[in-house]
Motif scaffolding. Structure first.
Motif, PDB file in Angstrom:
ATOM      1  N   THR A   3       0.749  -1.181  -0.006  1.00  0.00           N
ATOM      2  CA  THR A   3       0.122  -0.089   0.002  1.00  0.00           C
ATOM      3  C   THR A   3       0.844   1.235   0.006  1.00  0.00           C
ATOM      4  N   ASN A   4       0.161   2.386  -0.120  1.00  0.00           N
ATOM      5  CA  ASN A   4       1.108   3.563  -0.058  1.00  0.00           C
ATOM      6  C   ASN A   4       1.030   3.936   0.917  1.00  0.00           C
ATOM      7  N   GLY A   5       2.284   5.062   1.075  1.00  0.00           N
ATOM      8  CA  GLY A   5       2.410   5.607   2.605  1.00  0.00           C
ATOM      9  C   GLY A   5       2.140   6.791   2.812  1.00  0.00           C
ATOM     10  N   ALA A  43      -1.753  13.856   9.761  1.00  0.00           N
ATOM     11  CA  ALA A  43      -2.574  12.454   9.535  1.00  0.00           C
ATOM     12  C   ALA A  43      -2.095  11.760   8.033  1.00  0.00           C
ATOM     13  N   ASN A  44      -1.991  12.816   7.144  1.00  0.00           N
ATOM     14  CA  ASN A  44      -1.459  12.221   5.761  1.00  0.00           C
ATOM     15  C   ASN A  44      -0.597  13.329   5.146  1.00  0.00           C
ATOM     16  N   HIS A  45       0.030  12.858   4.192  1.00  0.00           N
ATOM     17  CA  HIS A  45       0.902  13.661   3.430  1.00  0.00           C
ATOM     18  C   HIS A  45       1.193  13.219   2.115  1.00  0.00           C
ATOM     19  N   HIS A  47       3.000  13.382  -0.440  1.00  0.00           N
ATOM     20  CA  HIS A  47       4.370  12.945  -0.836  1.00  0.00           C
ATOM     21  C   HIS A  47       4.911  11.622   0.055  1.00  0.00           C
ATOM     22  N   GLY A  48       4.060  11.419   0.853  1.00  0.00           N
ATOM     23  CA  GLY A  48       4.432  10.212   1.994  1.00  0.00           C
ATOM     24  C   GLY A  48       4.749  10.601   3.210  1.00  0.00           C
ATOM     25  N   ILE A  49       4.572   9.669   4.219  1.00  0.00           N
ATOM     26  CA  ILE A  49       4.894  10.048   5.599  1.00  0.00           C
ATOM     27  C   ILE A  49       6.353   9.997   5.659  1.00  0.00           C
ATOM     28  N   LYS A  50       7.007  10.939   6.266  1.00  0.00           N
ATOM     29  CA  LYS A  50       8.387  10.846   6.561  1.00  0.00           C
ATOM     30  C   LYS A  50       8.788  10.264   7.751  1.00  0.00           C
ATOM     31  N   VAL A  51       9.847   8.951   7.623  1.00  0.00           N
ATOM     32  CA  VAL A  51      10.152   8.003   8.789  1.00  0.00           C
ATOM     33  C   VAL A  51      11.575   8.136   8.868  1.00  0.00           C
ATOM     34  N   ARG A  52      12.123   7.580   9.955  1.00  0.00           N
ATOM     35  CA  ARG A  52      13.646   7.287  10.003  1.00  0.00           C
ATOM     36  C   ARG A  52      13.420   5.668  10.137  1.00  0.00           C
ATOM     37  N   LEU A  53      14.181   4.882   9.325  1.00  0.00           N
ATOM     38  CA  LEU A  53      14.538   3.537   9.357  1.00  0.00           C
ATOM     39  C   LEU A  53      15.475   3.304  10.528  1.00  0.00           C
ATOM     40  N   GLN A  54      15.531   1.851  10.790  1.00  0.00           N
ATOM     41  CA  GLN A  54      16.534   1.453  11.936  1.00  0.00           C
ATOM     42  C   GLN A  54      17.983   1.517  11.390  1.00  0.00           C
ATOM     43  N   SER A  55      18.208   1.793   9.960  1.00  0.00           N
ATOM     44  CA  SER A  55      19.599   2.012   9.687  1.00  0.00           C
ATOM     45  C   SER A  55      20.056   3.601  10.013  1.00  0.00           C
TER      46      SER A  55
END
Length: 69
Positions: A3-5, A43-45, A47-55
């Motif tokens: 699904t999209n983010g 709640a939404n964006h 271009h996609g929700i900005k996240v930090r990965l475990q890396s």
């Protein structure tokens, strides 16, 4: 499940996602990783929700690859 983010509610720590890093926005190249932190407060964006990965990589979620059910 793919699904999209764009919806914050569908993203949570532990999900496997494909994100687009800031430096890759022009090419659209994605980076795969596991969500560590959600950085977007809305709640939404579009271009996609900005996240930090475990890396440690930070980018906007393009697709959610799989959950951790």
């Amino acid at each position: 499940m793919s699904t999209n983010g764009q919806q914050r509610a569908s993203i949570r720590p532990g999900l496997l996602v494909d994100i687009v890093l800031k430096k890759d926005q022009a090419s659209g190249q994605t980076t795969r990783g596991v969500v560590k932190d959600i950085l977007t407060n809305s709640a939404n964006h579009p271009h996609g929700i900005k996240v930090r990965l475990q890396s440690g990589d930070v980018g906007r979620v393009k697709t959610i690859v799989a959950g951790n059910e």
